[in-house]
Design an enzyme around this catalytic site. Sequence first.
Site, PDB file in Angstrom:
ATOM      1  N   GLU A   1      -5.581  -4.804  10.527  1.00  0.00           N
ATOM      2  CA  GLU A   1      -4.615  -3.725  10.718  1.00  0.00           C
ATOM      3  C   GLU A   1      -4.933  -2.966  12.007  1.00  0.00           C
ATOM      4  OE1 GLU A   1      -2.396  -2.640   6.906  1.00  0.00           O
ATOM      5  OE2 GLU A   1      -4.004  -1.218   7.201  1.00  0.00           O
TER       6      GLU A   1
ATOM      7  N   GLU B   1      -6.959   4.903   7.507  1.00  0.00           N
ATOM      8  CA  GLU B   1      -6.690   6.301   7.158  1.00  0.00           C
ATOM      9  C   GLU B   1      -7.869   6.916   6.404  1.00  0.00           C
ATOM     10  OE1 GLU B   1      -2.836   5.795   5.319  1.00  0.00           O
ATOM     11  OE2 GLU B   1      -1.998   5.277   7.274  1.00  0.00           O
TER      12      GLU B   1
ATOM     13  N   HIS C   1      -9.629   1.247   4.676  1.00  0.00           N
ATOM     14  CA  HIS C   1      -8.362   1.467   5.392  1.00  0.00           C
ATOM     15  C   HIS C   1      -8.602   2.488   6.516  1.00  0.00           C
ATOM     16  CE1 HIS C   1      -4.296   2.721   6.285  1.00  0.00           C
ATOM     17  NE2 HIS C   1      -3.893   1.582   5.736  1.00  0.00           N
TER      18      HIS C   1
ATOM     19  N   GLY D   1       1.959   2.735  10.712  1.00  0.00           N
ATOM     20  CA  GLY D   1       2.594   3.999  10.343  1.00  0.00           C
ATOM     21  C   GLY D   1       3.664   4.485  11.318  1.00  0.00           C
TER      22      GLY D   1
ATOM     23  N   LYS E   1       0.160   4.278  -0.290  1.00  0.00           N
ATOM     24  CA  LYS E   1      -0.446   5.509   0.252  1.00  0.00           C
ATOM     25  C   LYS E   1      -0.208   6.657  -0.740  1.00  0.00           C
ATOM     26  CE  LYS E   1      -0.125   3.457   4.728  1.00  0.00           C
ATOM     27  NZ  LYS E   1      -0.012   3.583   6.163  1.00  0.00           N
TER      28      LYS E   1
ATOM     29  N   SER F   1       3.256  -1.848  10.437  1.00  0.00           N
ATOM     30  CA  SER F   1       4.702  -1.880  10.721  1.00  0.00           C
ATOM     31  C   SER F   1       5.384  -3.186  10.317  1.00  0.00           C
ATOM     32  CB  SER F   1       4.964  -1.581  12.200  1.00  0.00           C
ATOM     33  OG  SER F   1       4.460  -0.307  12.535  1.00  0.00           O
TER      34      SER F   1
ATOM     35  N   ASN G   1       0.869  -1.177   0.000  1.00  0.00           N
ATOM     36  CA  ASN G   1       0.000   0.000   0.000  1.00  0.00           C
ATOM     37  C   ASN G   1       0.907   1.228   0.000  1.00  0.00           C
ATOM     38  OD1 ASN G   1      -1.788   2.070   0.531  1.00  0.00           O
ATOM     39  ND2 ASN G   1      -2.230   1.442   2.648  1.00  0.00           N
TER      40      ASN G   1
HETATM   41  P1  PGA Z   1       2.726   0.587   7.695  1.00  0.00           P
HETATM   42  O1  PGA Z   1       1.264   0.795   7.084  1.00  0.00           O
HETATM   43  O2  PGA Z   1       3.252  -0.717   7.145  1.00  0.00           O
HETATM   44  O3  PGA Z   1       3.511   1.760   7.209  1.00  0.00           O
HETATM   45  O4  PGA Z   1       2.587   0.552   9.175  1.00  0.00           O
HETATM   46  C1  PGA Z   1       0.394  -0.287   6.888  1.00  0.00           C
HETATM   47  C2  PGA Z   1      -0.903   0.185   6.291  1.00  0.00           C
HETATM   48  O5  PGA Z   1      -1.371   1.281   6.661  1.00  0.00           O
HETATM   49  O6  PGA Z   1      -1.493  -0.501   5.448  1.00  0.00           O
END
Ligand code: PGA
Length: 253
Positions: free
Chosen positions: A165, A97, A95, A171, A10, A212, A8
């Site tokens: 998640e 976010e 997601h 993040g 982003k 992460s 992903n």
């Molecule tokens: P991250 O994000 O691996 O940077 O923690 C995962 C995600 O939001 O899908």
Amino acid sequence: MKKLIIGNWKMYPASLKEAKTKFVAIKKTASKLSNVQTVVCPPLVYVSELKKLVTGHRVVVGAQNAWFEKEGAFTGEVSLAMLASVGAQYVIVGHSERRALGETDELVHKKVLAGVKAGLTVVLCVGERERDPDGEYMKFISEQIKSAIHGVQKKELKKVVIAYEPIWAIGKNAVHPASSDDALEVSILVKKTLVDIYGKDAASVPILYGGSVDAKNAWEFLLKSQVDGLLVGRASLDPKVFGEILNEADKIK
Ligand code: PGA
């Protein structure tokens, strides 16, 4: 079953040129791996361009979001059907976010149904903001799944992937990474939730862990958490690190 590893991206990288360079580098590794299905989900505007670089099936392109209506007066939106028409095969829905930007359970539900109908594989994201000692988060996750997949037919389940998640593990601001036990507990819950609704056929719905994930911890989640793959954010933007994750996943038969 092949491991499903989804990157992903982003809202990165800043230019199409960089996106192409990254994709080509990832493809170089991913195309050698027979035990991994790699999916790259770039920003929407790059989807059709990266799709042109796809050769074969081992690495394909997906999207991070879309709108549920097929077409219409929805300024600024892109439909799931449009994405499918430019060659996206997967779409991430719900997601955290996006939920933080106001996406409700109801909207997530509509997107799941429309995504499946459009022939895309829907990667439904679920996860709690924090863990409480009484385990209420387990109920929360189970409810998130039930409300999102309500109305998905049993025969459409092959177009559904569930990504766990935990928001606290995602993040740069992650409180701490989840442990493989944290992910195991929820992967069992997800499976049980699906089997309670659809029966044992639902046990084949792939479950991913995300939050992460890096080249060091990927193998642990894949081996110890009973997940079928990973949803990778930051680490998927570095083709070297993402390549290491893909190689780790390939080793696990
Ligand atoms: P991250 O994000 O691996 O940077 O923690 C995962 C995600 O939001 O899908």
